[in-house]
Design a protein around this motif. Structure first.
Motif, PDB file in Angstrom:
ATOM      1  N   ALA A 116       0.974  -0.997   0.063  1.00 19.35           N
ATOM      2  CA  ALA A 116      -0.207   0.364  -0.488  1.00 19.35           C
ATOM      3  C   ALA A 116       0.511   1.191   0.246  1.00 19.35           C
ATOM      4  O   ALA A 116       0.111   2.326  -0.795  1.00 19.35           O
ATOM      5  CB  ALA A 116      -0.882   0.081   0.670  1.00 19.35           C
ATOM      6  N   GLU A 117       2.101   1.714   0.543  1.00 21.85           N
ATOM      7  CA  GLU A 117       2.639   2.756   0.445  1.00 21.85           C
ATOM      8  C   GLU A 117       3.762   2.371  -0.437  1.00 21.85           C
ATOM      9  O   GLU A 117       4.573   3.976  -1.014  1.00 21.85           O
ATOM     10  CB  GLU A 117       3.525   2.719   2.085  1.00 21.85           C
ATOM     11  N   GLY A 118       4.097   0.978  -1.326  1.00 18.22           N
ATOM     12  CA  GLY A 118       5.062   1.509  -2.775  1.00 18.22           C
ATOM     13  C   GLY A 118       4.575   2.639  -3.312  1.00 18.22           C
ATOM     14  O   GLY A 118       5.814   3.187  -3.934  1.00 18.22           O
ATOM     15  N   PRO A 119       3.762   3.085  -3.909  1.00 22.28           N
ATOM     16  CA  PRO A 119       3.314   4.366  -5.010  1.00 22.28           C
ATOM     17  C   PRO A 119       3.039   5.393  -3.939  1.00 22.28           C
ATOM     18  O   PRO A 119       3.352   6.525  -4.772  1.00 22.28           O
ATOM     19  CB  PRO A 119       1.993   3.846  -5.393  1.00 22.28           C
ATOM     20  N   ALA A 120       3.370   5.186  -2.643  1.00 17.70           N
ATOM     21  CA  ALA A 120       3.169   6.821  -1.859  1.00 17.70           C
ATOM     22  C   ALA A 120       3.639   7.618  -2.443  1.00 17.70           C
ATOM     23  O   ALA A 120       3.000   9.179  -2.889  1.00 17.70           O
ATOM     24  CB  ALA A 120       3.589   6.462   0.158  1.00 17.70           C
ATOM     25  N   ALA A 121       5.167   7.822  -2.492  1.00 16.66           N
ATOM     26  CA  ALA A 121       6.312   8.904  -2.539  1.00 16.66           C
ATOM     27  C   ALA A 121       5.425   9.535  -3.719  1.00 16.66           C
ATOM     28  O   ALA A 121       5.530  10.756  -4.224  1.00 16.66           O
ATOM     29  CB  ALA A 121       7.630   8.043  -2.624  1.00 16.66           C
ATOM     30  N   SER A 122       5.892   8.511  -4.947  1.00 16.29           N
ATOM     31  CA  SER A 122       5.699   8.983  -6.693  1.00 16.29           C
ATOM     32  C   SER A 122       4.573   9.392  -6.870  1.00 16.29           C
ATOM     33  O   SER A 122       4.569  10.649  -7.444  1.00 16.29           O
ATOM     34  CB  SER A 122       6.125   7.883  -7.688  1.00 16.29           C
ATOM     35  N   ALA A 172      10.857   4.813  -9.312  1.00 20.15           N
ATOM     36  CA  ALA A 172      10.840   3.918  -7.141  1.00 20.15           C
ATOM     37  C   ALA A 172      11.211   3.024  -7.476  1.00 20.15           C
ATOM     38  O   ALA A 172      11.008   2.630  -6.409  1.00 20.15           O
ATOM     39  CB  ALA A 172       9.000   4.710  -7.199  1.00 20.15           C
ATOM     40  N   ALA A 173      10.206   2.204  -7.974  1.00 22.57           N
ATOM     41  CA  ALA A 173      10.009   0.692  -7.529  1.00 22.57           C
ATOM     42  C   ALA A 173      11.457   0.485  -8.049  1.00 22.57           C
ATOM     43  O   ALA A 173      11.733  -0.457  -7.109  1.00 22.57           O
ATOM     44  CB  ALA A 173       9.294  -0.212  -9.148  1.00 22.57           C
ATOM     45  N   VAL A 174      12.589   0.451  -8.795  1.00 22.29           N
ATOM     46  CA  VAL A 174      13.395   1.024  -9.039  1.00 22.29           C
ATOM     47  C   VAL A 174      14.537   1.129  -7.757  1.00 22.29           C
ATOM     48  O   VAL A 174      15.421   0.458  -7.260  1.00 22.29           O
ATOM     49  CB  VAL A 174      14.440   0.253 -10.243  1.00 22.29           C
ATOM     50  N   GLY A 175      13.953   2.263  -7.375  1.00 23.12           N
ATOM     51  CA  GLY A 175      15.197   3.225  -6.533  1.00 23.12           C
ATOM     52  C   GLY A 175      14.878   3.109  -5.014  1.00 23.12           C
ATOM     53  O   GLY A 175      15.614   2.547  -4.666  1.00 23.12           O
ATOM     54  N   THR A 176      14.044   2.059  -5.176  1.00 21.12           N
ATOM     55  CA  THR A 176      13.885   1.701  -3.404  1.00 21.12           C
ATOM     56  C   THR A 176      14.061   0.043  -3.463  1.00 21.12           C
ATOM     57  O   THR A 176      13.794  -1.149  -2.295  1.00 21.12           O
ATOM     58  CB  THR A 176      12.547   1.715  -3.354  1.00 21.12           C
ATOM     59  N   LEU A 177      14.673  -0.664  -4.241  1.00 16.50           N
ATOM     60  CA  LEU A 177      14.658  -2.441  -3.946  1.00 16.50           C
ATOM     61  C   LEU A 177      15.631  -2.851  -3.083  1.00 16.50           C
ATOM     62  O   LEU A 177      15.235  -3.564  -2.314  1.00 16.50           O
ATOM     63  CB  LEU A 177      15.293  -3.298  -5.483  1.00 16.50           C
ATOM     64  N   PRO A 178      16.778  -1.361  -2.879  1.00 14.13           N
ATOM     65  CA  PRO A 178      17.415  -1.551  -1.693  1.00 14.13           C
ATOM     66  C   PRO A 178      16.773  -1.813  -0.187  1.00 14.13           C
ATOM     67  O   PRO A 178      16.958  -3.466   0.805  1.00 14.13           O
ATOM     68  CB  PRO A 178      18.369  -0.484  -1.156  1.00 14.13           C
ATOM     69  N   GLY A 179      15.342  -1.606   0.144  1.00 13.58           N
ATOM     70  CA  GLY A 179      14.413  -1.987   0.890  1.00 13.58           C
ATOM     71  C   GLY A 179      14.573  -3.490   1.152  1.00 13.58           C
ATOM     72  O   GLY A 179      13.895  -4.406   2.059  1.00 13.58           O
ATOM     73  N   LEU A 180      14.077  -4.143   0.237  1.00 11.08           N
ATOM     74  CA  LEU A 180      14.356  -5.954   0.079  1.00 11.08           C
ATOM     75  C   LEU A 180      15.726  -6.279   0.629  1.00 11.08           C
ATOM     76  O   LEU A 180      15.853  -7.722   1.500  1.00 11.08           O
ATOM     77  CB  LEU A 180      13.667  -6.115  -1.594  1.00 11.08           C
ATOM     78  N   VAL A 181      16.549  -4.957   0.313  1.00  9.44           N
ATOM     79  CA  VAL A 181      17.713  -6.002   0.746  1.00  9.44           C
ATOM     80  C   VAL A 181      18.373  -5.474   2.038  1.00  9.44           C
ATOM     81  O   VAL A 181      18.847  -6.742   2.305  1.00  9.44           O
ATOM     82  CB  VAL A 181      18.742  -6.616  -1.285  1.00  9.44           C
TER      83      VAL A 181
END
Length: 452
Positions: free
Chosen positions: A130-136, A374-383
């Motif tokens: 639900a927060e994935g698209p929040a910033a963009s 945002a999808a690519v730039g936030t991938l570090p959160g997964l790792v």
């Protein structure tokens, strides 16, 4: 001169109001709502890290298990950010942000019913989706209320809401956890998210700087380019690199900084919360200081490559250097300064990477491209959180594990910052793509107003 007249409106299919002329007061009301949206967003996001010590003790979690739960927030985060970006081309910002906030509220509820690893993970996965698209999406909604040459301050305020959210959440959530138990923090955030959603439904209408209302032609909102062509420009790739480096530090801050301060530096819960608030406050001050500086540079004719691109790239590199030094400085004062720089300096990269991306993207595709970035730039959160947990468990001591994690973060940030500095060239890429925002970012009847 900023426009400030009100205007007639027409209805959208979802009941939103399409304001055909700029309204200064409405623009700043929307800005205030979006800043609050980001405050709630980051408070929701931070609660697990702030309550990490009591949660890990109660549920008997290893560092790796806690890292997995923390990373689970990002299982669907990038995918939902991508989907949300494309939905923004068809559904109004009013509807999308309303639905997201309601889901934030719902995501806090499972752990209130049953406190366990599965419910913690289920709540974090839903919250991340639900927060994935929040910033963009929120900055896309904000851009609809401001022309291109007046976006630096609203952009800084928007992402400043993230810093403000952590600044407020750190002491408040810590107090709730200590006074009423960690579940009370989840309950409070569920209520706050629901209240924001209801207020937004009453006030959150789409603005006039919208490609749907622009004319046609090369620079108009109707222009569409192949996504592959847009995404392979140096500016977009550099902006993604900048976001990637900043997000690595941010995800470490949210997942592990509270535990690091308490278990490695021996801070009390309140002292750790105060330190996190200082880091967030520094990021907020930096945002509010840099935005007028960027505007001033642009007004003097400095290119976006240097006024926006170099600033965000340098911030990521400086933070990376500070991150690398944290484990090797043992004096309390200097170490806290390095922590503040390492985790706080990247804050300015978030709004600026959206600004540089926006300059090479047709308005009609901006929301979708923001979602991809945002999808690519936030991938570090997964790792990063999961990797850090494994490093701590696999090392000879927790201190050694944190040292390795900080050095890994520094390496990522320095490489990302250097790539961003070399690649971000908005004017060059906009000319190559023949994207001119004069028409696209000007409201009907305002064509010819000074933009770029």
């Amino acid at each position: 001169m900023a426009p400030h007249s009100s205007a007639p409106s027409t209805g959208h299919s979802d009941g939103a109001i399409a304001v055909l002329r700029p309204d200064r007061r409405r623009a700043w009301l929307i800005t205030a709502m979006i800043v609050t949206f980001m405050v709630v967003n980051y408070a929701d996001k931070s609660v697990l890290g702030l309550a990490a010590v009591p949660i890990t003790k109660e549920l008997h979690l290893s560092n790796s298990a806690y890292g997995l739960i923390s990373s689970s927030f990002f299982f669907l985060f990038s995918l939902s950010g991508l989907v949300g970006g494309f939905l923004s081309t068809r559904i109004s910002s009013r509807t999308l942000l309303f639905g997201m906030a309601l889901l934030w509220s719902a995501a806090q509820l499972p752990v209130l019913a049953v406190a366990s690893v599965p419910t913690l993970m289920a709540g974090r996965v839903l919250l991340g989706a639900a927060e994935g698209p929040a910033a963009s999406l929120s900055i896309h909604a904000l851009y609809r209320w401001f022309p291109a040459e007046r976006r630096a301050l609203p952009s800084a305020l928007q992402i400043g809401g993230a810093a403000l959210g952590t600044l407020i959440a750190a002491p408040v959530v810590t107090w709730l956890v200590q006074a009423f138990g960690w579940r009370s923090a989840y309950a409070a955030l569920a209520a706050v998210s629901a209240v924001w959603a209801l207020l937004w439904w009453r006030t959150g209408h789409d603005g006039p700087y919208d490609g749907q209302h622009a004319g046609t032609g090369t620079g108009a909102g109707g222009l569409r380019l192949p996504y592959r062509r847009i995404l392979l420009t140096g500016t977009v790739l550099g902006s993604i690199a900048s976001a990637f480096g900043a997000q690595w530090a941010l995800s470490l801050s949210q997942a592990w900084l509270p535990s690091y301060l308490r278990t490695q530096l021996g801070m009390s819960a309140r002292s750790a919360a105060a330190c996190i608030s200082v880091v967030s406050g520094f990021g907020l001050v930096l945002l509010l200081s840099v935005s007028p500086f960027v505007d001033a540079l642009k007004s003097r004719g400095v290119s976006s490559r240097w006024s926006s691109g170099a600033v965000q790239s340098t911030a990521v590199c400086v933070a990376g250097c500070a991150m690398a030094a944290i484990p090797f400085v043992h004096a309390t004062g200097p170490r806290l300064i390095l922590i503040t720089l390492g985790f706080g300096a990247t804050s300015i990269a978030i709004p600026l990477h959206y600004m540089t991306t926006a300059e090479v993207v047709p308005v009609a595709q901006r929301g979708a491209v923001f979602g991809i970035v945002a999808a690519v730039g936030t991938l570090p959160g997964l790792v990063a959180p999961l990797l850090t947990g494994h490093l701590i468990d696999a090392s000879s001591s927790p201190a050694a594990g944190y040292t390795t994690a900080f050095l890994a973060a520094a390496a990522v940030m320095l490489v990302a910052g250097a790539l961003a500095l070399a690649a971000i060239r908005p004017e060059h890429d906009a000319r190559r793509l023949a994207v001119h925002h004069m028409a696209a970012d000007t409201a009907p009847g305002q064509a010819g107003a000074g933009v770029h």
